[in-house]
Write an enzyme that holds these catalytic residues in place. Structure first.
Site, PDB file in Angstrom:
ATOM      1  N   ASN A  65       0.888  -1.160   0.000  1.00  0.00           N
ATOM      2  CA  ASN A  65       0.000   0.000   0.000  1.00  0.00           C
ATOM      3  C   ASN A  65       0.928   1.211   0.000  1.00  0.00           C
ATOM      4  O   ASN A  65       1.400   1.662   1.054  1.00  0.00           O
ATOM      5  CB  ASN A  65      -0.916   0.013   1.232  1.00  0.00           C
ATOM      6  CG  ASN A  65      -1.976  -1.076   1.169  1.00  0.00           C
ATOM      7  OD1 ASN A  65      -2.201  -1.659   0.113  1.00  0.00           O
ATOM      8  ND2 ASN A  65      -2.616  -1.353   2.285  1.00  0.00           N
ATOM      9  N   THR A  66       1.206   1.716  -1.195  1.00  0.00           N
ATOM     10  CA  THR A  66       2.285   2.678  -1.366  1.00  0.00           C
ATOM     11  C   THR A  66       2.095   3.946  -0.539  1.00  0.00           C
ATOM     12  O   THR A  66       3.040   4.445   0.069  1.00  0.00           O
ATOM     13  CB  THR A  66       2.411   3.048  -2.855  1.00  0.00           C
ATOM     14  OG1 THR A  66       2.546   1.854  -3.621  1.00  0.00           O
ATOM     15  CG2 THR A  66       3.610   3.938  -3.095  1.00  0.00           C
ATOM     16  N   CYS A  67       0.889   4.477  -0.507  1.00  0.00           N
ATOM     17  CA  CYS A  67       0.672   5.784   0.120  1.00  0.00           C
ATOM     18  C   CYS A  67       0.964   5.771   1.621  1.00  0.00           C
ATOM     19  O   CYS A  67       1.295   6.810   2.196  1.00  0.00           O
ATOM     20  CB  CYS A  67      -0.758   6.257  -0.122  1.00  0.00           C
ATOM     21  SG  CYS A  67      -1.118   6.550  -1.874  1.00  0.00           S
ATOM     22  N   VAL A  68       0.840   4.601   2.256  1.00  0.00           N
ATOM     23  CA  VAL A  68       1.107   4.524   3.691  1.00  0.00           C
ATOM     24  C   VAL A  68       2.369   3.714   3.976  1.00  0.00           C
ATOM     25  O   VAL A  68       2.635   3.352   5.117  1.00  0.00           O
ATOM     26  CB  VAL A  68      -0.103   3.923   4.450  1.00  0.00           C
ATOM     27  CG1 VAL A  68      -1.264   4.889   4.436  1.00  0.00           C
ATOM     28  CG2 VAL A  68      -0.512   2.571   3.859  1.00  0.00           C
TER      29      VAL A  68
END
Length: 227
Positions: free
Chosen positions: A194-197
């Site tokens: 989950n790239t954004c987090v």
């Protein structure tokens, strides 16, 4: 003139691919952009450049004029506007205390990611199936330390969306990289994120070698990139 003559003789012998000469290109002292979005089809590199044919004798002058136009005079207005806009947000006078290398670091982060095994153990968060003593998490730390600079950039792009680290490295990465166990999947599965987090989901691989192979395979996949 004495130092210039050998260069002139060298240019006179310049032959292009296929045996063509510079004069055969039928070019003039003009710059032609690659797109119509610039609003012009050609620009004179010197007064009346459209009437001055390109030859082996003035080829070097043409290269210098083209380079100057593309990197200096031709983009001067854009650079001045960028400078004014940047200055309105962050006064350029405040940057005088920094060296060019320090400014680059502040704006771009660590372009060549560097970390130690201790950095990974201290600044990475193992959760949901992993602890700091888990074999899978320790294997991941070993694999990350053994990565080449290029592999580290690919890993960061895969896990965070950006191939560089903020100033200070992993210690200042926000949110911190979190590693969780991906249950029910084995050696044939790939890690996911989950790239954004900055959330790395890692299957329970049977060995460090398998982990390295699958992780590198995943990081070589092309996705989106965040600056």
């Amino acid at each position: 003139k004495q130092w210039y003559q050998p260069r002139v003789r060298a240019m006179e012998g310049l032959v292009l691919a296929g045996g063509a000469r510079v004069e055969d290109l039928c070019l003039h002292f003009q710059f032609s952009p690659s797109s119509t979005v610039y609003g012009y089809s050609e620009h004179d590199l010197k007064p009346f450049g459209g009437t001055i044919p390109l030859t082996t004798l003035n080829f070097e002058e043409f290269c210098d004029a083209t380079r100057s136009f593309c990197l200096d005079t031709g983009i001067r207005r854009q650079l001045d506007n960028f400078k004014a806009g940047f200055n309105s947000v962050f006064p350029l006078s405040s940057l005088r205390m920094f060296s060019p290398e320090e400014v680059r670091m502040l704006l771009c982060g660590e372009m060549t990611p560097n970390w130690t095994r201790q950095d990974i153990l201290e600044y990475t968060e193992p959760k949901f199936g992993f602890t700091r003593e888990s074999e899978g998490f320790l294997n991941l730390a070993d694999v990350l330390v053994e990565m080449s600079p290029g592999e580290r950039k690919n890993f960061l792009r895969f896990a965070t969306g950006c191939s560089s680290l903020p100033p200070g490295g992993l210690a200042n990465l926000t949110p911190r990289l979190t590693v969780v166990r991906k249950d029910g999947e084995g050696d044939n599965s790939l890690p996911s994120v989950n790239t954004c987090v900055h959330y790395l989901k890692l299957p329970g691989y049977s060995s460090k070698e398998v982990l390295r192979e699958r992780l590198l395979q995943s990081t070589q996949e092309k996705g989106f990139h965040l600056n």
